[in-house]
Scaffold this motif. Sequence first.
Motif, PDB file in Angstrom:
ATOM      1  N   LEU A  17      -9.040   1.222  20.072  1.00  0.00           N
ATOM      2  CA  LEU A  17      -8.384   1.385  18.936  1.00  0.00           C
ATOM      3  C   LEU A  17      -7.268   0.659  18.752  1.00  0.00           C
ATOM      4  CD1 LEU A  17      -8.903   5.310  18.436  1.00  0.00           C
ATOM      5  CD2 LEU A  17     -10.122   3.526  17.181  1.00  0.00           C
ATOM      6  N   THR A  18      -7.445  -0.638  18.046  1.00  0.00           N
ATOM      7  CA  THR A  18      -6.446  -1.544  18.048  1.00  0.00           C
ATOM      8  C   THR A  18      -5.666  -1.454  16.660  1.00  0.00           C
ATOM      9  OG1 THR A  18      -7.825  -3.293  17.073  1.00  0.00           O
ATOM     10  CG2 THR A  18      -7.322  -3.266  19.498  1.00  0.00           C
ATOM     11  N   ALA A  19      -4.491  -2.017  16.530  1.00  0.00           N
ATOM     12  CA  ALA A  19      -3.701  -1.879  15.027  1.00  0.00           C
ATOM     13  C   ALA A  19      -4.305  -2.593  14.045  1.00  0.00           C
ATOM     14  CB  ALA A  19      -2.237  -2.370  15.422  1.00  0.00           C
ATOM     15  N   GLY A  20      -4.955  -3.798  14.357  1.00  0.00           N
ATOM     16  CA  GLY A  20      -5.533  -4.534  13.556  1.00  0.00           C
ATOM     17  C   GLY A  20      -6.969  -4.019  13.084  1.00  0.00           C
ATOM     18  N   ALA A  21      -7.682  -3.543  14.034  1.00  0.00           N
ATOM     19  CA  ALA A  21      -9.007  -2.778  13.323  1.00  0.00           C
ATOM     20  C   ALA A  21      -8.615  -1.434  12.385  1.00  0.00           C
ATOM     21  CB  ALA A  21      -9.685  -2.237  14.568  1.00  0.00           C
ATOM     22  N   ILE A  22      -7.537  -0.719  12.902  1.00  0.00           N
ATOM     23  CA  ILE A  22      -7.134   0.248  12.221  1.00  0.00           C
ATOM     24  C   ILE A  22      -6.575  -0.124  10.610  1.00  0.00           C
ATOM     25  CG2 ILE A  22      -5.470   2.224  11.662  1.00  0.00           C
ATOM     26  CD1 ILE A  22      -5.527   2.486  14.891  1.00  0.00           C
ATOM     27  N   ARG A  23      -5.865  -1.022  10.686  1.00  0.00           N
ATOM     28  CA  ARG A  23      -5.516  -1.818   9.244  1.00  0.00           C
ATOM     29  C   ARG A  23      -6.469  -2.079   8.582  1.00  0.00           C
ATOM     30  NH1 ARG A  23      -2.110  -4.609  12.276  1.00  0.00           N
ATOM     31  NH2 ARG A  23      -0.252  -4.097  12.910  1.00  0.00           N
ATOM     32  N   LEU A  24      -7.600  -2.868   9.236  1.00  0.00           N
ATOM     33  CA  LEU A  24      -8.784  -3.254   8.365  1.00  0.00           C
ATOM     34  C   LEU A  24      -9.452  -2.035   7.492  1.00  0.00           C
ATOM     35  CD1 LEU A  24     -10.358  -5.914  10.642  1.00  0.00           C
ATOM     36  CD2 LEU A  24      -9.309  -6.292   8.553  1.00  0.00           C
ATOM     37  N   ARG A  25      -9.533  -1.004   8.311  1.00  0.00           N
ATOM     38  CA  ARG A  25     -10.020   0.277   7.593  1.00  0.00           C
ATOM     39  C   ARG A  25      -9.349   0.869   6.823  1.00  0.00           C
ATOM     40  NH1 ARG A  25     -15.144   1.909  10.357  1.00  0.00           N
ATOM     41  NH2 ARG A  25     -15.442   2.890   8.201  1.00  0.00           N
ATOM     42  N   GLU A  48       0.946  -1.178  -0.183  1.00  0.00           N
ATOM     43  CA  GLU A  48      -0.030  -0.183   0.069  1.00  0.00           C
ATOM     44  C   GLU A  48       1.012   1.356  -0.093  1.00  0.00           C
ATOM     45  OE1 GLU A  48      -3.628  -2.096   2.560  1.00  0.00           O
ATOM     46  OE2 GLU A  48      -2.484  -0.562   3.633  1.00  0.00           O
ATOM     47  N   ARG A  49       0.104   2.393  -0.426  1.00  0.00           N
ATOM     48  CA  ARG A  49       0.812   3.783  -0.496  1.00  0.00           C
ATOM     49  C   ARG A  49       1.092   4.090   1.108  1.00  0.00           C
ATOM     50  NH1 ARG A  49      -1.819   8.963  -2.056  1.00  0.00           N
ATOM     51  NH2 ARG A  49      -0.080  10.209  -1.638  1.00  0.00           N
ATOM     52  N   PHE A  50       2.241   4.273   1.269  1.00  0.00           N
ATOM     53  CA  PHE A  50       2.320   4.779   2.991  1.00  0.00           C
ATOM     54  C   PHE A  50       1.470   6.244   3.350  1.00  0.00           C
ATOM     55  CE2 PHE A  50       5.318   7.431   6.031  1.00  0.00           C
ATOM     56  CZ  PHE A  50       4.903   6.931   7.052  1.00  0.00           C
ATOM     57  N   GLY A  51       0.791   6.200   4.491  1.00  0.00           N
ATOM     58  CA  GLY A  51      -0.292   7.211   4.728  1.00  0.00           C
ATOM     59  C   GLY A  51      -0.411   7.237   6.071  1.00  0.00           C
ATOM     60  N   SER A  52      -0.901   8.072   6.706  1.00  0.00           N
ATOM     61  CA  SER A  52      -0.974   8.489   8.030  1.00  0.00           C
ATOM     62  C   SER A  52      -1.871   7.393   8.647  1.00  0.00           C
ATOM     63  CB  SER A  52      -1.821   9.872   8.392  1.00  0.00           C
ATOM     64  OG  SER A  52      -3.158   9.726   7.903  1.00  0.00           O
ATOM     65  N   ALA A  53      -2.547   6.802   8.095  1.00  0.00           N
ATOM     66  CA  ALA A  53      -3.322   5.420   8.885  1.00  0.00           C
ATOM     67  C   ALA A  53      -2.406   4.491   9.090  1.00  0.00           C
ATOM     68  CB  ALA A  53      -4.429   4.816   7.886  1.00  0.00           C
ATOM     69  N   HIS A  54      -1.286   4.094   8.329  1.00  0.00           N
ATOM     70  CA  HIS A  54      -0.074   3.281   8.752  1.00  0.00           C
ATOM     71  C   HIS A  54       0.682   3.734  10.053  1.00  0.00           C
ATOM     72  CE1 HIS A  54      -0.800   2.432   4.531  1.00  0.00           C
ATOM     73  NE2 HIS A  54      -0.966   1.184   4.852  1.00  0.00           N
ATOM     74  N   VAL A  55       0.737   4.991  10.082  1.00  0.00           N
ATOM     75  CA  VAL A  55       1.342   5.848  11.416  1.00  0.00           C
ATOM     76  C   VAL A  55       0.326   5.605  12.538  1.00  0.00           C
ATOM     77  CG1 VAL A  55       2.277   7.778  12.086  1.00  0.00           C
ATOM     78  CG2 VAL A  55       2.569   7.334   9.882  1.00  0.00           C
ATOM     79  N   LEU A  56      -0.795   5.578  12.136  1.00  0.00           N
ATOM     80  CA  LEU A  56      -1.509   5.132  13.629  1.00  0.00           C
ATOM     81  C   LEU A  56      -1.742   3.803  14.016  1.00  0.00           C
ATOM     82  CD1 LEU A  56      -4.062   6.813  15.202  1.00  0.00           C
ATOM     83  CD2 LEU A  56      -5.702   6.059  13.458  1.00  0.00           C
ATOM     84  N   ALA A  57      -1.678   2.965  12.891  1.00  0.00           N
ATOM     85  CA  ALA A  57      -1.585   1.675  13.302  1.00  0.00           C
ATOM     86  C   ALA A  57      -0.464   1.131  13.991  1.00  0.00           C
ATOM     87  CB  ALA A  57      -2.036   0.685  12.041  1.00  0.00           C
ATOM     88  N   ALA A  58       0.696   1.934  13.544  1.00  0.00           N
ATOM     89  CA  ALA A  58       2.060   1.642  13.946  1.00  0.00           C
ATOM     90  C   ALA A  58       1.749   2.115  15.497  1.00  0.00           C
ATOM     91  CB  ALA A  58       3.014   2.053  13.263  1.00  0.00           C
ATOM     92  N   MET A  59       1.339   3.262  15.762  1.00  0.00           N
ATOM     93  CA  MET A  59       1.334   3.708  17.132  1.00  0.00           C
ATOM     94  C   MET A  59       0.387   2.932  17.985  1.00  0.00           C
ATOM     95  SD  MET A  59       0.120   7.734  17.396  1.00  0.00           S
ATOM     96  CE  MET A  59       1.064   8.505  16.070  1.00  0.00           C
ATOM     97  N   ALA A  60      -0.635   2.400  17.520  1.00  0.00           N
ATOM     98  CA  ALA A  60      -1.772   1.513  18.283  1.00  0.00           C
ATOM     99  C   ALA A  60      -0.839   0.177  18.797  1.00  0.00           C
ATOM    100  CB  ALA A  60      -2.688   1.096  17.518  1.00  0.00           C
TER     101      ALA A  60
END
Length: 181
Positions: free
Chosen positions: A49-57, A22-34
Amino acid sequence: MAGEETRELWAKARAQADGRGERFGSAHVLAAMAEGDGAAGRLLDAHSLTAGAIRLRAREFRDEPGATLRQVEAAADRIARSVGARRTDPTHVLAALLRSPDSSACRLLRAACVDVATIEAKVFAHISGSSRYRSVARPAGPPSPEGRGPTPAPRRLSERPSAPAPRAAAVAPVAVLPAPR
């Protein structure tokens, strides 16, 4: 200037995006943070807010403007400096993400019916060390004694009015639509 923990966060998020094609974006930063066990991760975990749930969306929010991550990084640096921090840490990045309405991370949270203003207030309370911090989207105060509408809402600690504050209007509820399938 980014601290070691922040540099590791950006590298981990970029690796996750690359690993998923995937193209690197802020959702990836949020998932890594989680996934992290630092303050930012705990703040996200407190809101389920879990990393898995964030990655799914995250796949739903790929159309993030290219300059968004640079803007988030610059905003995180400004936030860190404003509270006297020597280095930018992940909580400063989280604060910047929450303040960036065009970021895929912020749009993802809103689409998941997460109260971004509440998380933002908690993040800034943690950063500033003050439980009195109020979100930008603060509600109006109680009715004025004169009966002329609501009193001005409490101001954030960082706001320094140069003139008397205008009367605040009540915050209208906003309808939240489900994410497209």
